[in-house]
Design a protein around this motif. Structure first.
Motif, PDB file in Angstrom:
ATOM      1  N   ALA A  27       3.408  -6.012   8.265  1.00  0.00           N
ATOM      2  CA  ALA A  27       4.102  -4.982   7.486  1.00  0.00           C
ATOM      3  C   ALA A  27       5.511  -5.430   7.110  1.00  0.00           C
ATOM      4  CB  ALA A  27       4.164  -3.683   8.283  1.00  0.00           C
ATOM      5  N   ASP A  28       5.980  -4.940   5.990  1.00  0.00           N
ATOM      6  CA  ASP A  28       7.343  -5.169   5.535  1.00  0.00           C
ATOM      7  C   ASP A  28       8.028  -3.827   5.376  1.00  0.00           C
ATOM      8  OD1 ASP A  28       7.199  -8.032   5.139  1.00  0.00           O
ATOM      9  OD2 ASP A  28       5.965  -7.602   3.383  1.00  0.00           O
ATOM     10  N   GLU A  29       9.316  -3.788   5.627  1.00  0.00           N
ATOM     11  CA  GLU A  29      10.092  -2.577   5.396  1.00  0.00           C
ATOM     12  C   GLU A  29      10.730  -2.666   4.024  1.00  0.00           C
ATOM     13  OE1 GLU A  29      12.497  -0.934   8.604  1.00  0.00           O
ATOM     14  OE2 GLU A  29      11.702  -2.539   9.859  1.00  0.00           O
ATOM     15  N   VAL A  30      10.704  -1.548   3.313  1.00  0.00           N
ATOM     16  CA  VAL A  30      11.267  -1.492   1.970  1.00  0.00           C
ATOM     17  C   VAL A  30      12.061  -0.199   1.831  1.00  0.00           C
ATOM     18  CG1 VAL A  30      10.701  -1.359  -0.479  1.00  0.00           C
ATOM     19  CG2 VAL A  30       9.326  -2.780   1.021  1.00  0.00           C
ATOM     20  N   ASP A  31      13.266  -0.297   1.313  1.00  0.00           N
ATOM     21  CA  ASP A  31      14.062   0.891   0.973  1.00  0.00           C
ATOM     22  C   ASP A  31      13.785   1.227  -0.481  1.00  0.00           C
ATOM     23  OD1 ASP A  31      15.363   1.213   3.458  1.00  0.00           O
ATOM     24  OD2 ASP A  31      16.793  -0.364   2.940  1.00  0.00           O
ATOM     25  N   ILE A  32      13.503   2.496  -0.723  1.00  0.00           N
ATOM     26  CA  ILE A  32      13.188   2.930  -2.081  1.00  0.00           C
ATOM     27  C   ILE A  32      14.164   4.030  -2.474  1.00  0.00           C
ATOM     28  CG2 ILE A  32      11.412   3.952  -3.557  1.00  0.00           C
ATOM     29  CD1 ILE A  32       9.358   2.588  -1.686  1.00  0.00           C
ATOM     30  N   ASP A  33      14.796   3.861  -3.613  1.00  0.00           N
ATOM     31  CA  ASP A  33      15.769   4.837  -4.097  1.00  0.00           C
ATOM     32  C   ASP A  33      15.085   6.149  -4.457  1.00  0.00           C
ATOM     33  OD1 ASP A  33      17.849   2.988  -3.879  1.00  0.00           O
ATOM     34  OD2 ASP A  33      17.541   2.261  -5.923  1.00  0.00           O
ATOM     35  N   ALA A  34      15.791   7.244  -4.192  1.00  0.00           N
ATOM     36  CA  ALA A  34      15.285   8.577  -4.536  1.00  0.00           C
ATOM     37  C   ALA A  34      14.978   8.646  -6.022  1.00  0.00           C
ATOM     38  CB  ALA A  34      16.306   9.638  -4.159  1.00  0.00           C
ATOM     39  N   PRO A  45      -4.176  -0.760  -7.031  1.00  0.00           N
ATOM     40  CA  PRO A  45      -3.445  -0.706  -5.757  1.00  0.00           C
ATOM     41  C   PRO A  45      -3.309  -2.083  -5.108  1.00  0.00           C
ATOM     42  CG  PRO A  45      -5.696  -0.023  -5.428  1.00  0.00           C
ATOM     43  CD  PRO A  45      -5.537  -0.284  -6.898  1.00  0.00           C
ATOM     44  N   TYR A  46      -2.125  -2.356  -4.602  1.00  0.00           N
ATOM     45  CA  TYR A  46      -1.879  -3.596  -3.870  1.00  0.00           C
ATOM     46  C   TYR A  46      -1.287  -3.331  -2.496  1.00  0.00           C
ATOM     47  CZ  TYR A  46      -2.605  -5.846  -8.354  1.00  0.00           C
ATOM     48  OH  TYR A  46      -3.155  -6.269  -9.529  1.00  0.00           O
ATOM     49  N   GLU A  47      -0.783  -2.113  -2.260  1.00  0.00           N
ATOM     50  CA  GLU A  47      -0.097  -1.827  -1.004  1.00  0.00           C
ATOM     51  C   GLU A  47      -0.540  -0.495  -0.408  1.00  0.00           C
ATOM     52  OE1 GLU A  47       2.632  -3.664  -4.011  1.00  0.00           O
ATOM     53  OE2 GLU A  47       1.815  -1.657  -3.883  1.00  0.00           O
ATOM     54  N   PHE A  48      -0.353  -0.415   0.895  1.00  0.00           N
ATOM     55  CA  PHE A  48      -0.463   0.803   1.682  1.00  0.00           C
ATOM     56  C   PHE A  48       0.966   1.133   2.099  1.00  0.00           C
ATOM     57  CE2 PHE A  48      -0.106   1.966   6.179  1.00  0.00           C
ATOM     58  CZ  PHE A  48      -0.721   3.206   6.182  1.00  0.00           C
ATOM     59  N   PHE A  49       1.328   2.405   2.095  1.00  0.00           N
ATOM     60  CA  PHE A  49       2.686   2.814   2.436  1.00  0.00           C
ATOM     61  C   PHE A  49       2.680   3.802   3.593  1.00  0.00           C
ATOM     62  CE2 PHE A  49       2.631   1.663  -1.980  1.00  0.00           C
ATOM     63  CZ  PHE A  49       3.832   1.014  -2.211  1.00  0.00           C
ATOM     64  N   ALA A  50       3.664   3.690   4.457  1.00  0.00           N
ATOM     65  CA  ALA A  50       3.904   4.672   5.507  1.00  0.00           C
ATOM     66  C   ALA A  50       5.370   5.069   5.404  1.00  0.00           C
ATOM     67  CB  ALA A  50       3.606   4.079   6.882  1.00  0.00           C
ATOM     68  N   ILE A  51       5.629   6.357   5.495  1.00  0.00           N
ATOM     69  CA  ILE A  51       7.004   6.849   5.353  1.00  0.00           C
ATOM     70  C   ILE A  51       7.640   6.962   6.729  1.00  0.00           C
ATOM     71  CG2 ILE A  51       8.457   8.761   4.586  1.00  0.00           C
ATOM     72  CD1 ILE A  51       6.275   9.366   2.485  1.00  0.00           C
ATOM     73  N   GLU A  52       8.705   6.213   6.922  1.00  0.00           N
ATOM     74  CA  GLU A  52       9.434   6.261   8.188  1.00  0.00           C
ATOM     75  C   GLU A  52      10.516   7.339   8.137  1.00  0.00           C
ATOM     76  OE1 GLU A  52      11.604   3.321  11.336  1.00  0.00           O
ATOM     77  OE2 GLU A  52      11.355   2.656   9.286  1.00  0.00           O
ATOM     78  N   VAL A  92       7.198   2.288   4.499  1.00  0.00           N
ATOM     79  CA  VAL A  92       7.169   0.929   4.994  1.00  0.00           C
ATOM     80  C   VAL A  92       5.947   0.293   4.338  1.00  0.00           C
ATOM     81  CG1 VAL A  92       7.016  -0.428   7.065  1.00  0.00           C
ATOM     82  CG2 VAL A  92       8.187   1.754   7.111  1.00  0.00           C
ATOM     83  N   VAL A  93       6.137  -0.664   3.553  1.00  0.00           N
ATOM     84  CA  VAL A  93       5.074  -1.212   2.707  1.00  0.00           C
ATOM     85  C   VAL A  93       4.281  -2.303   3.431  1.00  0.00           C
ATOM     86  CG1 VAL A  93       4.588  -2.373   0.534  1.00  0.00           C
ATOM     87  CG2 VAL A  93       6.457  -0.760   0.672  1.00  0.00           C
ATOM     88  N   MET A  94       2.975  -2.252   3.234  1.00  0.00           N
ATOM     89  CA  MET A  94       2.102  -3.311   3.732  1.00  0.00           C
ATOM     90  C   MET A  94       1.236  -3.741   2.558  1.00  0.00           C
ATOM     91  SD  MET A  94      -0.749  -3.172   6.822  1.00  0.00           S
ATOM     92  CE  MET A  94       0.373  -2.377   7.941  1.00  0.00           C
ATOM     93  N   THR A  95       1.123  -5.035   2.320  1.00  0.00           N
ATOM     94  CA  THR A  95       0.298  -5.488   1.209  1.00  0.00           C
ATOM     95  C   THR A  95      -1.155  -5.099   1.442  1.00  0.00           C
ATOM     96  OG1 THR A  95      -0.226  -7.639   2.167  1.00  0.00           O
ATOM     97  CG2 THR A  95       1.785  -7.498   0.810  1.00  0.00           C
ATOM     98  N   GLY A  96      -1.901  -4.991   0.363  1.00  0.00           N
ATOM     99  CA  GLY A  96      -3.301  -4.620   0.479  1.00  0.00           C
ATOM    100  C   GLY A  96      -4.087  -5.590   1.328  1.00  0.00           C
TER     101      GLY A  96
END
Length: 132
Positions: A27-34, A45-52, A92-96
């Motif tokens: 998994a990789d962590e990614v900050d996403i702007d509001a 789809p290429y990624e699965f996301f989990a919201i921390e 928190v992004v994880m590639t597919g």
């Protein structure tokens, strides 16, 4: 990614430390702007996301489907089923490939993913019936 962060995500609850470590390594962590679209309905789809932390809005067309927050996840249906995104999510992004690998290597995670997909499909069918 620190494996302890996965404990707050229901999909990964109950995993052993070894299993959490295996997921965290992929998994990789990614900050996403509001206000930024994370995924768009119909995209490949290429990624699965989990919201921390933070929140995200899920929409299909102009219809609001859900609000997501810490511990929620999305993208599993498209990645596991290799189907176009069925909704748009703006946040928190994880590639597919890493997500599918986790599913193959960790049977308990794969079971939870399948259960979540089944539940989401039931919810989507209900939403579709309400708008017909």
């Amino acid at each position: 990614m620190d494996e302890s962060r996965l404990e707050s995500i229901p999909l990964f609850e109950g995993l052993s430390r070894k299993e959490r470590r295996a997921v965290a390594q992929r998994a990789d962590e990614v900050d996403i702007d509001a206000g930024r679209a994370i995924v768009r309905e119909g995209e490949t789809p290429y990624e699965f996301f989990a919201i921390e932390e933070g929140t995200a809005e899920v929409k299909r067309g102009d219809q609001h489907l859900a609000d997501l927050g810490p511990g929620d996840f999305f993208g599993e249906m498209g990645v596991m089923e290799n189907a176009p995104r069925n909704a748009s999510v703006t946040a928190v992004v994880m590639t597919g490939s890493a997500f599918r690998q986790v599913g193959r290597e960790l049977p308990e995670v794969a079971k939870k993913i399948r259960k979540a997909i089944d539940e989401r499909c039931r919810q989507l069918m209900t939403v579709g019936e309400e708008t017909s």
